[in-house]
Design a protein around this motif. Structure first.
Motif, PDB file in Angstrom:
ATOM      1  N   THR A  54      67.064 -19.074  25.190  1.00 11.87           N
ATOM      2  CA  THR A  54      67.168 -20.125  26.498  1.00 11.87           C
ATOM      3  C   THR A  54      68.410 -19.832  27.488  1.00 11.87           C
ATOM      4  OG1 THR A  54      68.974 -21.497  25.424  1.00 11.87           O
ATOM      5  CG2 THR A  54      66.770 -22.296  24.814  1.00 11.87           C
ATOM      6  N   PRO A  55      68.045 -20.098  28.560  1.00 13.85           N
ATOM      7  CA  PRO A  55      69.618 -19.697  29.511  1.00 13.85           C
ATOM      8  C   PRO A  55      70.937 -19.785  28.760  1.00 13.85           C
ATOM      9  CG  PRO A  55      67.899 -20.569  30.942  1.00 13.85           C
ATOM     10  CD  PRO A  55      67.412 -20.915  29.259  1.00 13.85           C
ATOM     11  N   ALA A  56      71.162 -21.122  28.193  1.00 15.14           N
ATOM     12  CA  ALA A  56      72.409 -21.382  27.576  1.00 15.14           C
ATOM     13  C   ALA A  56      72.511 -20.386  26.396  1.00 15.14           C
ATOM     14  CB  ALA A  56      72.400 -22.707  26.689  1.00 15.14           C
ATOM     15  N   GLN A  57      71.654 -20.052  25.598  1.00 11.79           N
ATOM     16  CA  GLN A  57      71.992 -19.049  24.549  1.00 11.79           C
ATOM     17  C   GLN A  57      72.179 -17.650  25.073  1.00 11.79           C
ATOM     18  OE1 GLN A  57      68.058 -19.625  22.653  1.00 11.79           O
ATOM     19  NE2 GLN A  57      68.935 -20.960  21.049  1.00 11.79           N
ATOM     20  N   ALA A  58      71.453 -17.330  26.022  1.00  9.13           N
ATOM     21  CA  ALA A  58      71.550 -16.033  26.759  1.00  9.13           C
ATOM     22  C   ALA A  58      73.045 -15.912  27.374  1.00  9.13           C
ATOM     23  CB  ALA A  58      70.650 -15.963  27.856  1.00  9.13           C
ATOM     24  N   ARG A  59      73.579 -16.795  27.877  1.00 11.78           N
ATOM     25  CA  ARG A  59      74.988 -17.115  28.650  1.00 11.78           C
ATOM     26  C   ARG A  59      75.945 -16.963  27.568  1.00 11.78           C
ATOM     27  NH1 ARG A  59      72.799 -21.101  31.529  1.00 11.78           N
ATOM     28  NH2 ARG A  59      73.852 -22.740  30.489  1.00 11.78           N
ATOM     29  N   GLU A  60      75.817 -17.607  26.306  1.00 12.08           N
ATOM     30  CA  GLU A  60      76.672 -17.523  24.989  1.00 12.08           C
ATOM     31  C   GLU A  60      76.563 -16.084  24.676  1.00 12.08           C
ATOM     32  OE1 GLU A  60      77.202 -19.474  20.780  1.00 12.08           O
ATOM     33  OE2 GLU A  60      76.399 -20.699  22.492  1.00 12.08           O
ATOM     34  N   ARG A  61      75.615 -15.541  24.373  1.00  6.84           N
ATOM     35  CA  ARG A  61      75.369 -14.163  23.837  1.00  6.84           C
ATOM     36  C   ARG A  61      76.107 -13.096  24.531  1.00  6.84           C
ATOM     37  NH1 ARG A  61      69.868 -11.652  21.212  1.00  6.84           N
ATOM     38  NH2 ARG A  61      70.466 -13.210  19.809  1.00  6.84           N
ATOM     39  N   TYR A  62      75.930 -13.253  26.021  1.00 13.80           N
ATOM     40  CA  TYR A  62      76.392 -12.017  26.746  1.00 13.80           C
ATOM     41  C   TYR A  62      77.494 -12.387  27.794  1.00 13.80           C
ATOM     42  CZ  TYR A  62      72.062 -10.277  25.638  1.00 13.80           C
ATOM     43  OH  TYR A  62      70.574  -9.832  25.046  1.00 13.80           O
ATOM     44  N   GLY A  63      78.051 -13.625  27.325  1.00 18.10           N
ATOM     45  CA  GLY A  63      79.688 -13.933  27.839  1.00 18.10           C
ATOM     46  C   GLY A  63      79.513 -14.393  29.444  1.00 18.10           C
ATOM     47  N   TYR A  64      78.374 -14.976  29.925  1.00 15.59           N
ATOM     48  CA  TYR A  64      78.513 -15.587  31.392  1.00 15.59           C
ATOM     49  C   TYR A  64      78.941 -16.860  31.258  1.00 15.59           C
ATOM     50  CZ  TYR A  64      76.069 -11.273  32.784  1.00 15.59           C
ATOM     51  OH  TYR A  64      75.957  -9.937  32.827  1.00 15.59           O
ATOM     52  N   ASP A  65      79.533 -17.105  32.340  1.00 16.43           N
ATOM     53  CA  ASP A  65      79.958 -18.704  32.528  1.00 16.43           C
ATOM     54  C   ASP A  65      78.439 -19.518  32.996  1.00 16.43           C
ATOM     55  OD1 ASP A  65      82.705 -18.358  31.888  1.00 16.43           O
ATOM     56  OD2 ASP A  65      83.081 -17.613  34.137  1.00 16.43           O
ATOM     57  N   ARG A  66      78.630 -20.746  32.912  1.00 12.65           N
ATOM     58  CA  ARG A  66      77.488 -21.479  33.163  1.00 12.65           C
ATOM     59  C   ARG A  66      77.750 -21.438  34.817  1.00 12.65           C
ATOM     60  NH1 ARG A  66      78.787 -27.381  30.823  1.00 12.65           N
ATOM     61  NH2 ARG A  66      80.699 -26.869  31.654  1.00 12.65           N
ATOM     62  N   PRO A  67      76.568 -21.716  35.747  1.00 13.24           N
ATOM     63  CA  PRO A  67      76.737 -21.379  37.004  1.00 13.24           C
ATOM     64  C   PRO A  67      77.559 -22.205  37.670  1.00 13.24           C
ATOM     65  CG  PRO A  67      74.138 -21.081  36.511  1.00 13.24           C
ATOM     66  CD  PRO A  67      75.127 -21.853  35.064  1.00 13.24           C
TER      67      PRO A  67
END
Length: 104
Positions: A54-67
């Motif tokens: 999911t977008p949330a899982q990908a952000r967590e895995r790759y270290g990106y902030d929520r938009p």
């Protein structure tokens, strides 16, 4: 005019949908920057991995902030510049994004 062209376009898109390479050729005309992402799907190329995030899982895995939390300092600087000083916004964010998105 719209009512006349609609059936013609439906048939044309249906014919194109039957042929993966034709879809990619049409996509290359309509949206060239998306070809590298969509072409493998349209041509039936299997994924390298079956993992779907999911977008949330990908952000967590790759270290990106929520938009909504991304680039808060840049946003604050732009807001102060535009609404405080009355100046034009800078291209800083756009230039920074070109590494990822390509030339804008």
């Amino acid at each position: 005019m719209g009512a006349l062209i609609q059936p013609v376009l439906r048939i044309a898109f249906w014919v194109v949908s039957l042929n993966g390479p034709a879809q990619v050729a049409l996509l290359r005309l309509v949206s060239p920057m998306t070809v590298s992402v969509a072409a493998p799907v349209l041509l039936g190329v299997p994924p390298r991995t079956e993992v779907v995030l999911t977008p949330a899982q990908a952000r967590e895995r790759y270290g990106y902030d929520r938009p909504r939390d991304a680039h808060l300092e840049l946003r604050a600087r732009q807001q102060a510049k535009v609404f405080g000083d009355g100046s034009k916004p800078s291209d800083e964010g756009i230039l920074e994004s070109q590494q990822i998105l390509g030339r804008i």
